[in-house]
Design a protein around this motif. Sequence first.
Motif, PDB file in Angstrom:
ATOM      1  N   HIS A  32       0.827  -1.214   0.000  1.00  5.13           N
ATOM      2  CA  HIS A  32       0.000   0.000   0.000  1.00  5.13           C
ATOM      3  C   HIS A  32       0.859   1.261   0.000  1.00  5.13           C
ATOM      4  CE1 HIS A  32      -3.326  -2.722   0.441  1.00  5.13           C
ATOM      5  NE2 HIS A  32      -2.761  -3.217   1.513  1.00  5.13           N
ATOM      6  N   THR A  33       2.039   1.139  -0.581  1.00  3.39           N
ATOM      7  CA  THR A  33       2.942   2.289  -0.711  1.00  3.39           C
ATOM      8  C   THR A  33       3.244   2.592  -2.183  1.00  3.39           C
ATOM      9  OG1 THR A  33       4.881   0.862  -0.551  1.00  3.39           O
ATOM     10  CG2 THR A  33       4.063   1.820   1.512  1.00  3.39           C
ATOM     11  N   GLU A  34       2.540   1.937  -3.086  1.00  2.00           N
ATOM     12  CA  GLU A  34       2.852   2.067  -4.524  1.00  2.00           C
ATOM     13  C   GLU A  34       2.795   3.516  -5.007  1.00  2.00           C
ATOM     14  OE1 GLU A  34       1.799  -2.175  -3.806  1.00  2.00           O
ATOM     15  OE2 GLU A  34       0.856  -0.277  -3.224  1.00  2.00           O
ATOM     16  N   GLN A  35       1.816   4.289  -4.525  1.00  6.54           N
ATOM     17  CA  GLN A  35       1.716   5.690  -4.951  1.00  6.54           C
ATOM     18  C   GLN A  35       2.923   6.499  -4.477  1.00  6.54           C
ATOM     19  OE1 GLN A  35      -0.177   4.157  -2.722  1.00  6.54           O
ATOM     20  NE2 GLN A  35      -0.819   5.515  -1.066  1.00  6.54           N
ATOM     21  N   PHE A  36       3.461   6.144  -3.300  1.00  6.51           N
ATOM     22  CA  PHE A  36       4.642   6.838  -2.793  1.00  6.51           C
ATOM     23  C   PHE A  36       5.886   6.459  -3.602  1.00  6.51           C
ATOM     24  CE2 PHE A  36       2.010   6.108   1.171  1.00  6.51           C
ATOM     25  CZ  PHE A  36       1.387   7.347   1.121  1.00  6.51           C
ATOM     26  N   ILE A  37       5.925   5.212  -4.034  1.00  2.00           N
ATOM     27  CA  ILE A  37       7.031   4.740  -4.867  1.00  2.00           C
ATOM     28  C   ILE A  37       7.067   5.520  -6.179  1.00  2.00           C
ATOM     29  CG2 ILE A  37       7.891   2.776  -6.214  1.00  2.00           C
ATOM     30  CD1 ILE A  37       6.791   0.982  -3.874  1.00  2.00           C
ATOM     31  N   VAL A  38       5.914   5.661  -6.834  1.00  2.00           N
ATOM     32  CA  VAL A  38       5.853   6.400  -8.098  1.00  2.00           C
ATOM     33  C   VAL A  38       6.294   7.842  -7.878  1.00  2.00           C
ATOM     34  CG1 VAL A  38       4.349   7.246  -9.941  1.00  2.00           C
ATOM     35  CG2 VAL A  38       4.080   4.910  -9.101  1.00  2.00           C
ATOM     36  N   ASP A  39       5.801   8.477  -6.815  1.00  2.00           N
ATOM     37  CA  ASP A  39       6.198   9.863  -6.529  1.00  2.00           C
ATOM     38  C   ASP A  39       7.705   9.965  -6.283  1.00  2.00           C
ATOM     39  OD1 ASP A  39       3.594  10.788  -6.773  1.00  2.00           O
ATOM     40  OD2 ASP A  39       3.198  10.767  -4.609  1.00  2.00           O
ATOM     41  N   ALA A  40       8.256   9.013  -5.523  1.00  2.00           N
ATOM     42  CA  ALA A  40       9.695   9.041  -5.230  1.00  2.00           C
ATOM     43  C   ALA A  40      10.523   8.814  -6.494  1.00  2.00           C
ATOM     44  CB  ALA A  40      10.041   7.999  -4.170  1.00  2.00           C
ATOM     45  N   LEU A  41      10.077   7.900  -7.359  1.00  3.71           N
ATOM     46  CA  LEU A  41      10.772   7.689  -8.638  1.00  3.71           C
ATOM     47  C   LEU A  41      10.758   8.967  -9.471  1.00  3.71           C
ATOM     48  CD1 LEU A  41       9.447   4.143  -9.584  1.00  3.71           C
ATOM     49  CD2 LEU A  41      11.844   4.743  -9.157  1.00  3.71           C
ATOM     50  N   ARG A  42       9.613   9.625  -9.513  1.00  4.14           N
ATOM     51  CA  ARG A  42       9.487  10.869 -10.278  1.00  4.14           C
ATOM     52  C   ARG A  42      10.442  11.923  -9.728  1.00  4.14           C
ATOM     53  NH1 ARG A  42       4.537  11.660  -9.290  1.00  4.14           N
ATOM     54  NH2 ARG A  42       3.698  10.548 -11.092  1.00  4.14           N
ATOM     55  N   GLN A  43      10.441  12.099  -8.399  1.00  5.59           N
ATOM     56  CA  GLN A  43      11.291  13.117  -7.771  1.00  5.59           C
ATOM     57  C   GLN A  43      12.773  12.823  -7.978  1.00  5.59           C
ATOM     58  OE1 GLN A  43       9.928  13.329  -3.701  1.00  5.59           O
ATOM     59  NE2 GLN A  43       7.915  14.099  -4.316  1.00  5.59           N
ATOM     60  N   ALA A  44      13.119  11.542  -8.066  1.00  9.58           N
ATOM     61  CA  ALA A  44      14.525  11.149  -8.257  1.00  9.58           C
ATOM     62  C   ALA A  44      14.927  11.138  -9.736  1.00  9.58           C
ATOM     63  CB  ALA A  44      14.756   9.768  -7.644  1.00  9.58           C
ATOM     64  N   GLY A  45      13.999  11.462 -10.624  1.00  9.09           N
ATOM     65  CA  GLY A  45      14.309  11.445 -12.057  1.00  9.09           C
ATOM     66  C   GLY A  45      14.498  10.045 -12.605  1.00  9.09           C
ATOM     67  N   GLN A  46      13.829   9.061 -12.014  1.00 14.49           N
ATOM     68  CA  GLN A  46      14.033   7.660 -12.378  1.00 14.49           C
ATOM     69  C   GLN A  46      12.892   7.049 -13.203  1.00 14.49           C
ATOM     70  OE1 GLN A  46      16.960   5.694 -11.579  1.00 14.49           O
ATOM     71  NE2 GLN A  46      17.571   7.833 -11.442  1.00 14.49           N
ATOM     72  N   LEU A  47      11.938   7.851 -13.640  1.00 15.16           N
ATOM     73  CA  LEU A  47      10.847   7.320 -14.462  1.00 15.16           C
ATOM     74  C   LEU A  47      11.260   7.340 -15.931  1.00 15.16           C
ATOM     75  CD1 LEU A  47       7.662   8.863 -12.795  1.00 15.16           C
ATOM     76  CD2 LEU A  47       8.368   6.462 -12.823  1.00 15.16           C
ATOM     77  N   THR A  48      11.780   6.229 -16.389  1.00 13.63           N
ATOM     78  CA  THR A  48      12.196   6.114 -17.787  1.00 13.63           C
ATOM     79  C   THR A  48      10.973   6.138 -18.692  1.00 13.63           C
ATOM     80  OG1 THR A  48      14.090   4.803 -17.088  1.00 13.63           O
ATOM     81  CG2 THR A  48      13.477   4.676 -19.429  1.00 13.63           C
ATOM     82  N   VAL A  49       9.922   5.445 -18.273  1.00 13.95           N
ATOM     83  CA  VAL A  49       8.633   5.449 -18.972  1.00 13.95           C
ATOM     84  C   VAL A  49       7.566   5.668 -17.910  1.00 13.95           C
ATOM     85  CG1 VAL A  49       6.983   4.098 -20.338  1.00 13.95           C
ATOM     86  CG2 VAL A  49       9.444   3.853 -20.765  1.00 13.95           C
ATOM     87  N   SER A  50       6.682   6.631 -18.157  1.00 15.99           N
ATOM     88  CA  SER A  50       5.560   6.888 -17.259  1.00 15.99           C
ATOM     89  C   SER A  50       4.367   7.264 -18.132  1.00 15.99           C
ATOM     90  CB  SER A  50       5.894   8.010 -16.276  1.00 15.99           C
ATOM     91  OG  SER A  50       4.831   8.198 -15.361  1.00 15.99           O
ATOM     92  N   LEU A  51       3.455   6.308 -18.271  1.00 15.90           N
ATOM     93  CA  LEU A  51       2.306   6.481 -19.149  1.00 15.90           C
ATOM     94  C   LEU A  51       1.014   6.461 -18.360  1.00 15.90           C
ATOM     95  CD1 LEU A  51       3.293   3.943 -21.971  1.00 15.90           C
ATOM     96  CD2 LEU A  51       3.689   6.419 -21.941  1.00 15.90           C
ATOM     97  N   VAL A  52       0.030   7.224 -18.842  1.00 18.06           N
ATOM     98  CA  VAL A  52      -1.301   7.201 -18.254  1.00 18.06           C
ATOM     99  C   VAL A  52      -2.299   6.697 -19.286  1.00 18.06           C
ATOM    100  CG1 VAL A  52      -0.887   9.008 -16.540  1.00 18.06           C
ATOM    101  CG2 VAL A  52      -1.701   9.644 -18.817  1.00 18.06           C
ATOM    102  N   ALA A  53      -3.335   6.046 -18.768  1.00 17.81           N
ATOM    103  CA  ALA A  53      -4.476   5.639 -19.579  1.00 17.81           C
ATOM    104  C   ALA A  53      -5.591   6.631 -19.302  1.00 17.81           C
ATOM    105  CB  ALA A  53      -4.922   4.225 -19.211  1.00 17.81           C
ATOM    106  N   VAL A  54      -6.160   7.187 -20.365  1.00 19.64           N
ATOM    107  CA  VAL A  54      -7.187   8.211 -20.237  1.00 19.64           C
ATOM    108  C   VAL A  54      -8.466   7.730 -20.923  1.00 19.64           C
ATOM    109  CG1 VAL A  54      -7.779  10.623 -20.736  1.00 19.64           C
ATOM    110  CG2 VAL A  54      -5.397  10.006 -20.256  1.00 19.64           C
ATOM    111  N   VAL A  55      -9.572   7.801 -20.182  1.00 17.53           N
ATOM    112  CA  VAL A  55     -10.897   7.492 -20.713  1.00 17.53           C
ATOM    113  C   VAL A  55     -11.788   8.689 -20.404  1.00 17.53           C
ATOM    114  CG1 VAL A  55     -12.919   5.981 -20.521  1.00 17.53           C
ATOM    115  CG2 VAL A  55     -10.624   4.998 -20.427  1.00 17.53           C
ATOM    116  N   ASN A  56     -12.435   9.225 -21.433  1.00 16.86           N
ATOM    117  CA  ASN A  56     -13.321  10.387 -21.250  1.00 16.86           C
ATOM    118  C   ASN A  56     -12.625  11.521 -20.500  1.00 16.86           C
ATOM    119  OD1 ASN A  56     -15.375   8.949 -22.538  1.00 16.86           O
ATOM    120  ND2 ASN A  56     -16.079   8.081 -20.602  1.00 16.86           N
ATOM    121  N   ASP A  57     -11.405  11.827 -20.905  1.00 17.86           N
ATOM    122  CA  ASP A  57     -10.599  12.909 -20.322  1.00 17.86           C
ATOM    123  C   ASP A  57     -10.237  12.701 -18.850  1.00 17.86           C
ATOM    124  OD1 ASP A  57     -10.535  14.357 -22.745  1.00 17.86           O
ATOM    125  OD2 ASP A  57     -12.489  15.245 -22.301  1.00 17.86           O
ATOM    126  N   GLU A  58     -10.365  11.469 -18.355  1.00 16.74           N
ATOM    127  CA  GLU A  58     -10.041  11.159 -16.966  1.00 16.74           C
ATOM    128  C   GLU A  58      -8.949  10.093 -16.921  1.00 16.74           C
ATOM    129  OE1 GLU A  58     -10.402  11.820 -12.956  1.00 16.74           O
ATOM    130  OE2 GLU A  58     -11.634  12.804 -14.476  1.00 16.74           O
TER     131      GLU A  58
END
Length: 168
Positions: A32-58
């Motif tokens: 239950h820390t996955e969201q913190f992991i993603v944030d920490a990877l982003r802050q550390a410049g470690q997201l080589t690929v970071s994609l979102v899936a969007v449905v109806n602009d969400e």
Amino acid sequence: MSLNIRNELPEDSKRISAVTAQAFEREAHSSHTEQFIVDALRQAGQLTVSLVAVVNDEIVGHVAISPVTVSSGAAGWYGLGPISVLPELQGLRIGSSLMKTALAKLQSKGANGCVVLGNPDYYGRFGFKAHAGLELTGVPQEYFQTLSFGGELPTGTVQYHESFDATE
């Protein structure tokens, strides 16, 4: 349902955190820390690929891929995860679309391969397989899988970025 897979934008970070938290909220295997992991990877410049899936602009899903180190010194290897889709939309192939797009993007960047920790039945559909010569300390071999993009599979112990220790 019209699905669009795109690169993460700076303004997406809060929604990505919310989607990730919701996706793992009822998962027994989760820290239950996955969201913190993603944030920490982003802050550390470690997201080589970071994609979102969007449905109806969400934003309804997200996948992260970051570099890993292999004790043998093999270069060009990455770890996939976390990957998340809102619980009410799971089973609609959104995760599969994120996975295929992320792996294609990683391969186009010249990566040698990717590792993942998770259900072999799910990840096997995308070509991931357990490899006896590559391990993640403390994890049963069948749940730690590799996907080579054409080169030799490395041997050794894999280490994820320290961001995977994030708890808040």
